[in-house]
Design an enzyme around this catalytic site. Structure first.
Site, PDB file in Angstrom:
ATOM      1  N   ARG A  41       0.818  -1.217   0.000  1.00 46.24           N
ATOM      2  CA  ARG A  41       0.000   0.000   0.000  1.00 46.24           C
ATOM      3  C   ARG A  41       0.852   1.267   0.000  1.00 46.24           C
ATOM      4  NH1 ARG A  41      -3.451  -0.643   4.534  1.00 46.24           N
ATOM      5  NH2 ARG A  41      -2.013   0.603   5.741  1.00 46.24           N
ATOM      6  N   TYR A  94     -12.804  24.187  -8.940  1.00 42.28           N
ATOM      7  CA  TYR A  94     -13.492  23.028  -9.526  1.00 42.28           C
ATOM      8  C   TYR A  94     -14.691  22.662  -8.643  1.00 42.28           C
ATOM      9  CZ  TYR A  94     -13.546  17.977 -10.800  1.00 42.28           C
ATOM     10  OH  TYR A  94     -13.865  16.711 -11.184  1.00 42.28           O
ATOM     11  N   ASP A 166      -4.383  23.895  -7.143  1.00 34.58           N
ATOM     12  CA  ASP A 166      -4.808  22.902  -8.127  1.00 34.58           C
ATOM     13  C   ASP A 166      -4.186  23.334  -9.454  1.00 34.58           C
ATOM     14  OD1 ASP A 166      -6.122  21.413 -10.060  1.00 34.58           O
ATOM     15  OD2 ASP A 166      -8.026  21.390  -8.977  1.00 34.58           O
ATOM     16  N   LYS A 191      -6.076  13.948 -16.171  1.00 32.03           N
ATOM     17  CA  LYS A 191      -6.203  14.848 -17.315  1.00 32.03           C
ATOM     18  C   LYS A 191      -4.980  14.733 -18.231  1.00 32.03           C
ATOM     19  CE  LYS A 191      -9.958  15.812 -15.239  1.00 32.03           C
ATOM     20  NZ  LYS A 191     -10.174  16.935 -14.338  1.00 32.03           N
TER      21      LYS A 191
HETATM   22  C1  LIG Z   1     -10.787  16.872 -13.126  1.00 32.98           C
HETATM   23  C2  LIG Z   1     -10.298  17.875 -12.160  1.00 32.98           C
HETATM   24  C3  LIG Z   1     -10.141  17.530 -10.823  1.00 32.98           C
HETATM   25  C4  LIG Z   1     -10.530  16.172 -10.277  1.00 32.98           C
HETATM   26  O1  LIG Z   1      -9.744  15.172 -10.784  1.00 32.98           O
HETATM   27  P1  LIG Z   1     -10.252  13.637 -10.860  1.00 32.98           P
HETATM   28  O2  LIG Z   1      -9.001  12.930 -11.206  1.00 32.98           O
HETATM   29  O3  LIG Z   1     -11.322  13.578 -11.888  1.00 32.98           O
HETATM   30  O4  LIG Z   1     -10.761  13.299  -9.497  1.00 32.98           O
HETATM   31  C5  LIG Z   1      -9.657  18.477  -9.972  1.00 32.98           C
HETATM   32  N1  LIG Z   1      -9.350  19.715 -10.403  1.00 32.98           N
HETATM   33  C6  LIG Z   1      -9.476  20.075 -11.683  1.00 32.98           C
HETATM   34  C7  LIG Z   1      -9.105  21.438 -12.096  1.00 32.98           C
HETATM   35  C8  LIG Z   1      -9.963  19.171 -12.601  1.00 32.98           C
HETATM   36  O5  LIG Z   1     -10.124  19.558 -13.867  1.00 32.98           O
END
Ligand SMILES: *Cc1c(COP(=O)(O)O)cnc(C)c1O
Length: 373
Positions: A41, A94, A166, A191
């Site tokens: 883990r 987000y 983020d 992404k």
């Molecule tokens: C998609 C996204 C997230 C969340 O990511 P996941 O991998 O889908 O949980 C967080 N912040 C931004 C800016 C995003 O575009």
């Protein structure tokens, strides 16, 4: 009888995927060692290689992984704030991040407040004696405000407040937040780093070892774990991250200019366009733009917006971005702002540009506008 195969002449280029809960420790004395990985883990070689890649990307000292980008954001905030503490979250965050602030953190005694994404150094006025963390996201999800990242980081540092950003939009390529004074860069590796629209993964990259230790402790204590297969998929794709990002950005920039000249378009929210209200900040801090941007249409009924979207055959309809495929989204149904209400001439769309040829994308949007009018 087993056939005898010749031995491999050397190791593979890529780290092996080791599916392991139990790791066999060589001696009894090794079982309780703290300087080796004793349980799957906590991550095996493929996880370590992926953490190294994120540290290299962001110029970080330590990295922790999470099973999704959203979990990386929740884990990052919970690693630094607890009962009785206060955190600030940008109003442009987000949408699911907003729910961490409004629904989850309060249940653990953390007060979360939203702040104006364009606050800059005046964020200092929002800091309380118990403020422990500030979450940034630049540009803002859906609305593309660029934040004054160094000014916010400086104000936070003066009060010993941890800053987390983020940094999904920039893929860690177009913005280097740790170099601008931010403590932790958060990623949805789902992404651009993945690029395949087939895996969830998150990363938290810390500016210092000490911050990394706090993140790692929370990850360990709460059992945040990532499958080695998923880590491998992202690691594999990160080798082409920069090439994909550049190609997609170039197509997106051309499309943004093309869209800005359409009669049905009121304005395009792309920070590299001079018309963007925060273009100067973007020029100062960013070295490029992602392939995701917004478009404000001139006033139109929802039925017209839906007709536009339903006429598209190259752009898919769906959430996310950073994959090989282009996506379009009507943003208004999920737009929520507490501090500065969103106001625009008409409906807000978001385009995420993939790797398709520019001409195919333009032809697709032409079909959309025809259906809209
Ligand atoms: C998609 C996204 C997230 C969340 O990511 P996941 O991998 O889908 O949980 C967080 N912040 C931004 C800016 C995003 O575009």
């Amino acid at each position: 009888m087993t056939r005898k195969h010749p031995p491999l002449g050397g190791p593979p280029v890529n780290p092996p995927i080791e599916r392991a809960s139990t790791l066999l420790l060589p001696t009894a004395a090794d079982v309780y060692r703290s300087d080796v990985v004793t349980y799957g883990r906590h991550g095996v070689r493929v996880h370590q290689a992926l953490k190294d890649a994120f540290c290299a990307l962001e110029g970080g000292a330590a990295c922790a992984l999470a099973p999704s980008g959203l979990n990386a954001i929740a884990t990052g905030l919970m690693a630094f704030a607890g009962a009785g503490d206060h955190v600030l979250v940008t109003d442009s965050a987000y949408a699911p991040t907003r729910r961490i602030a409004t629904d989850t953190l309060p249940r653990f005694g953390v007060e979360a407040e939203f702040y104006d994404p364009r606050a800059g150094a005046e964020i200092a006025d929002r800091l309380k004696p118990n403020t422990k963390a500030i979450l940034l996201e630049s540009p803002g999800s859906l609305t593309f405000e660029i934040q004054d990242v160094p000014a916010i980081a400086k104000a936070a540092q003066a009060k010993n407040v941890v800053t987390l950003i983020d940094n999904t939009w920039s893929a860690g390529l177009a913005l280097k937040p740790l170099a601008l004074g931010v403590d932790v860069a958060l990623h949805s590796a789902t992404k651009y780093p993945s690029g395949g629209s087939d895996v969830f993964l998150g990363a938290m990259v810390a500016r210092s070892e000490a911050l990394g230790v706090k993140l790692a402790a929370h990850v360990r204590n709460t059992g945040v774990a990532v499958s080695p297969d998923d880590a491998y998929l992202v690691l594999r794709s990160m080798r082409s991250l920069e090439a994909r990002f550049q190609a997609q950005s170039t197509t997106a920039r051309t499309l943004a200019d093309w869209l800005a000249a359409r009669p049905h378009v009121a304005r395009v929210l792309h920070p590299a366009l001079e018309s963007h209200p925060d273009h100067a900040l973007w020029t100062r801090d960013f070295t490029g733009a992602a392939s995701v941007f917004g478009v404000v249409l001139k006033p139109a009924e929802t039925a017209q917006v839906n007709a536009f979207l339903d006429a598209l055959t190259v752009f898919g309809l769906g959430f996310s971005y950073g994959g090989f495929e282009s996506l379009a989204l009507h943003c208004d149904p999920q737009l929520k702002r507490d501090v500065v209400p969103w106001s625009a001439e008409g409906p807000l769309l978001r385009f995420a540009v993939g790797l398709e040829p520019l001409d195919d994308l333009i032809a697709d949007l032409e079909r959309g506008f025809e259906a809209l009018s």
